[in-house]
Design an enzyme around this catalytic site. Structure first.
Site, PDB file in Angstrom:
ATOM      1  N   TRP A 190      29.341 -67.020 -24.421  1.00  0.00           N
ATOM      2  CA  TRP A 190      28.258 -66.685 -23.940  1.00  0.00           C
ATOM      3  C   TRP A 190      28.067 -66.666 -22.369  1.00  0.00           C
ATOM      4  CZ3 TRP A 190      24.349 -68.498 -20.912  1.00  0.00           C
ATOM      5  CH2 TRP A 190      22.955 -67.876 -20.628  1.00  0.00           C
ATOM      6  N   HIS A 191      28.840 -67.573 -21.916  1.00  0.00           N
ATOM      7  CA  HIS A 191      28.850 -67.684 -20.266  1.00  0.00           C
ATOM      8  C   HIS A 191      30.070 -66.650 -19.632  1.00  0.00           C
ATOM      9  CE1 HIS A 191      26.608 -71.290 -21.133  1.00  0.00           C
ATOM     10  NE2 HIS A 191      26.217 -71.262 -19.819  1.00  0.00           N
ATOM     11  N   GLY A 192      31.079 -66.459 -20.484  1.00  0.00           N
ATOM     12  CA  GLY A 192      32.040 -65.443 -20.188  1.00  0.00           C
ATOM     13  C   GLY A 192      33.226 -65.600 -21.058  1.00  0.00           C
ATOM     14  N   CYS A 218      28.478 -70.633 -27.251  1.00  0.00           N
ATOM     15  CA  CYS A 218      27.769 -71.032 -26.136  1.00  0.00           C
ATOM     16  C   CYS A 218      28.592 -70.837 -24.918  1.00  0.00           C
ATOM     17  CB  CYS A 218      27.414 -72.481 -26.149  1.00  0.00           C
ATOM     18  SG  CYS A 218      26.666 -73.122 -24.650  1.00  0.00           S
TER      19      CYS A 218
END
Length: 450
Positions: free
Chosen positions: A298-300, A295
């Site tokens: 997924w953001h960076g 997770c």
């Protein structure tokens, strides 16, 4: 073009609504697809070929999965999932600029292929309808992650009624106000704190963190309110993404209320297939850590995002131990304070540009130094921003029951009071938001870069 820009608000959206409602019902999907293509071209022309290729590829793969059986069905699904994740990794974590919304449309495509493989969804036969579901412009910039099951049937012949338009317009106005009037007003305080290069005192660091905590919620939930509202105006259902997350009393509850489309995606397509909570305790802990590490990634691709994901994974793991039982027995104010502290400290990792910045910010939060706060108060903090911060705290709580109770005081006239109050609020929010947009004080949505 972004959804709170003058080009979108004053030209693109009104023209799209007029063309949509004038078009025959059977042609409306085509109108929405054309509008979505134009929107994406104006927002990120370089990324449009990637979106088109991903759409065509996933449409073909869905058809192949539907026609196959046995091992071949699994192989086509595996190929499709790997291709989507590979596409996301290549653009997002490689040395190239990521197309707009790639994290959202690739995750949506993965859920489509897996649902077809599981027999939960029939493979879509209309390329127009499929492309409309992938590229639907209200959600393409920053979600929510819409699964295709509820969206595809309505795109065939979208027929929203007056109630849909009215409720959708209200939801859109609320979201626009969240972004322009609240998040936009608090952003300078958060930016000044996190962008300071001369060292921070403790009070300034906490003030900046409180403002960022409010900013990211009103920015992101504002966008998804706008997306859900637009979806309803066009007769296309989009999932809810927030449910007052800051009233939660545990990290578990927080993730049931924050970015719900993402957390449910990870639950259904990763956590449960890994065994979920039905396996040995150590496996459950490992599953949680893995899911939230992904997770974060997924953001960076920076270390900050990975550590942010693991930060939440550790708290979720702890809450499945005796600590969770102890926490459940504590007074509500203790549990709420624990949640806010855990989430706010996590936002430092999320907001800081690199791990060195976040380390310095943590040091400032607990430095017990007030040197420099007088300057911050004079240069950055205004009465308007303080008032907005108070409003942000109040409206982070569910207040629908308060309004319903107030209208109930008028007896049979309560319905008229409720309707009149909402109409007045709608006009006021739109007017105030329009002035904020005209003043040029808006910025891209935070989650647009994910």
């Amino acid at each position: 073009m972004i959804p709170d820009s003058p080009l979108f608000l004053y030209y693109f959206l009104p023209l799209t609504l007029v063309l949509f409602y004038l078009a025959p019902v059977g042609a409306r999907c085509g109108v929405l697809l054309a509008a979505s293509g134009i929107y994406y071209y104006l927002a990120d022309a370089a990324g449009l070929p990637v979106l088109a290729a991903a759409t065509l590829g996933n449409f073909a793969l869905g058809r192949l999965i539907g026609r196959s059986s046995g091992a071949a069905r699994g192989r086509w699904t595996g190929l499709g999932v790997a291709a989507n994740i590979g596409l996301l990794a290549w653009f997002k974590y490689g040395a190239v600029a990521a197309p707009l919304g790639i994290s959202f449309f690739t995750f949506g495509a993965v859920s489509y292929l897996v649902d077809v493989r599981r027999g939960l969804l029939a493979p879509e036969g209309s390329l127009t309808r499929f492309a409309g579901a992938v590229a639907f412009f209200p959600k393409i910039t920053a979600g929510p992650i819409a699964r295709f099951g509820p969206v595809l049937p309505t795109l065939g012949r979208p027929g929203p009624g007056w109630a849909d338009f009215r409720e959708g317009a209200w939801r859109f106005a609320v979201g626009l106000a969240k972004k322009t009037l609240v998040a936009g007003a608090l952003a300078p305080v958060a930016d000044a704190a996190f962008g300071s290069e001369s060292g921070l005192d403790m009070a300034t660091a906490w003030l900046g963190l409180v403002c960022y905590t409010a900013q990211i919620y009103y920015d992101f939930s504002g966008y998804t309110d706008m997306a859900v509202g637009l979806g309803r105006m066009f007769g296309v259902p989009l999932p809810e993404n927030f449910a007052h997350p800051y009233i939660a009393r545990s990290v578990r509850e927080f993730w049931r209320r924050w970015h719900m489309s993402l957390s449910s995606w990870f639950r259904d397509y990763l956590y449960i297939p890994l065994g979920g909570g039905r396996c040995a305790a150590w496996r459950v802990q490992a599953n949680l850590l893995l899911v939230f590490a992904l997770c974060g990634v997924w953001h960076g691709a920076t270390l900050n995002f990975l550590v942010w994901g693991l930060w939440h994974g550790v708290f979720l793991s702890l809450e499945r131990t005796r600590f969770g039982g102890w926490l459940d027995r504590q007074p509500g104010i203790v549990r709420h304070g624990y949640l806010l502290l855990a989430v706010m400290l996590g936002w430092v990792l999320f907001r800081a540009t690199d791990f060195g910045v976040s380390a310095r910010y943590f040091q400032a939060l607990f430095s017990f130094s007030l040197d420099g706060f007088d300057y911050t108060w004079m240069a950055v903090v205004t009465r308007q921003r303080l008032a907005v911060l108070v409003v942000a705290v109040v409206f982070a709580m569910p207040l629908g029951g308060v309004w319903t109770g107030f209208c109930g005081l008028f007896g049979q006239g309560g319905a008229a009071v409720a309707a009149g109050g909402r109409l007045a609020a709608l006009a006021g929010l739109l007017a105030a938001s329009a002035m904020a947009v005209a003043a040029g004080g808006y910025a891209p949505f935070i989650y647009a870069r994910f």
